[in-house]
Design an enzyme around this catalytic site. Sequence first.
Site, PDB file in Angstrom:
ATOM      1  N   ASP A  38       3.909   3.823  -7.836  1.00 53.93           N
ATOM      2  CA  ASP A  38       3.805   2.398  -8.191  1.00 53.93           C
ATOM      3  C   ASP A  38       4.457   2.106  -9.533  1.00 53.93           C
ATOM      4  OD1 ASP A  38       3.056  -0.230  -7.826  1.00 53.93           O
ATOM      5  OD2 ASP A  38       1.041   0.057  -8.645  1.00 53.93           O
ATOM      6  N   GLY A  39       4.945   0.888  -9.670  1.00 54.62           N
ATOM      7  CA  GLY A  39       5.485   0.423 -10.945  1.00 54.62           C
ATOM      8  C   GLY A  39       6.999   0.233 -10.945  1.00 54.62           C
ATOM      9  N   TRP A  91       9.176  -1.650 -13.907  1.00 59.78           N
ATOM     10  CA  TRP A  91      10.204  -0.839 -14.581  1.00 59.78           C
ATOM     11  C   TRP A  91      11.516  -1.624 -14.637  1.00 59.78           C
ATOM     12  CZ3 TRP A  91      15.032   1.059 -13.376  1.00 59.78           C
ATOM     13  CH2 TRP A  91      15.508   2.116 -14.150  1.00 59.78           C
ATOM     14  N   SER A 110       3.333   0.013   2.227  1.00 64.89           N
ATOM     15  CA  SER A 110       1.995  -0.201   2.784  1.00 64.89           C
ATOM     16  C   SER A 110       2.014  -1.310   3.835  1.00 64.89           C
ATOM     17  CB  SER A 110       1.013  -0.561   1.672  1.00 64.89           C
ATOM     18  OG  SER A 110       1.190  -1.910   1.270  1.00 64.89           O
ATOM     19  N   ASN A 114       2.568  -4.498   2.161  1.00 69.08           N
ATOM     20  CA  ASN A 114       3.835  -4.782   1.477  1.00 69.08           C
ATOM     21  C   ASN A 114       4.730  -5.752   2.255  1.00 69.08           C
ATOM     22  OD1 ASN A 114       4.049  -1.443   0.014  1.00 69.08           O
ATOM     23  ND2 ASN A 114       3.366  -3.345  -0.949  1.00 69.08           N
ATOM     24  N   SER A 165      -5.471   0.758  -3.168  1.00 67.09           N
ATOM     25  CA  SER A 165      -4.547  -0.076  -2.401  1.00 67.09           C
ATOM     26  C   SER A 165      -4.370   0.409  -0.958  1.00 67.09           C
ATOM     27  CB  SER A 165      -3.190  -0.172  -3.118  1.00 67.09           C
ATOM     28  OG  SER A 165      -3.335  -0.745  -4.401  1.00 67.09           O
TER      29      SER A 165
END
Length: 239
Positions: A20-21, A25, A65, A68, A193
Amino acid sequence: MDLDQIDRRRIPVHIACVMDGNGRWATTRGLPRTEGHAAGEEALFDAVEGALELGVKWLTVYAFSTENWRRPPDEVRYLMRFNESLLSRRRNELHDLGVRIRFAGRRDWRVPKSVLRQMDEAAELTKRNKKMTLTIAFNYGGRAEIVDAVRALVAEGVKPEKIDEKAIAKHLYDPTMPDPDLMVRTSGEHRISNFLLWELAYSELIFTDVLWPDFRREHLFEAVLEFQRRDRRFGGVDS
Ligand code: IPE
Ligand code: IPE
Ligand code: MG
């Protein structure tokens, strides 16, 4: 960090990662979010090599996911194409490393046929590899997985009194996959999540602020070190 600090006799058998992230970023660099996904590829391969170095047998990564799909269509389209191209570009490399590639998730109509084809080809090519199993959770949801297991049991006509934890575990996406010993999530979010809800019941959870594209094998080693400091009791008491 010093690799010698890691106890080679207590390496987690199965590590699960929530990658994640990526979006943050990219955004902090003034780039479109999709650039963050692209940059995550290097992190993934470094983590795979680090896991191999440690002798981890199972590595599971959350790539997309069931939730998503709520993202903007452009980003979803990008993620589909990106995963497809990653598999076609890099499956040989993973094969050479002795990695068996598997997938966990729903193969529903929303996943483009070309993506499914790449998934099947990568799995087929690597199915006899023994070093490590890399499971890519794609269109994966923990609740969906449990629903699918229950549906399979009902379809088999299993009697209610025969439904127990073992029966459910046997109908998960990969019944041969051991439960993760360790789950690592990047990006500072402290949540699951909908990842591996059943399997994470007794996993050690480690959260790091590192954004996924910055994640490297050293971060994995740090997490394993922290894992080895933990006292797993599984509901019992220390002996
Ligand atoms: C994880 O990064 C990758 C996927 C969910 C596909 P994000 O895209 O969630 O990045 P953030 O959390 O928005 O920063
Ligand atoms: C979890 O990350 C899914 C993947 C890493 C593929 P999300 O970014 O989708 O999770 P939330 O929305 O922060 O809970
Ligand atoms: Mg996120």
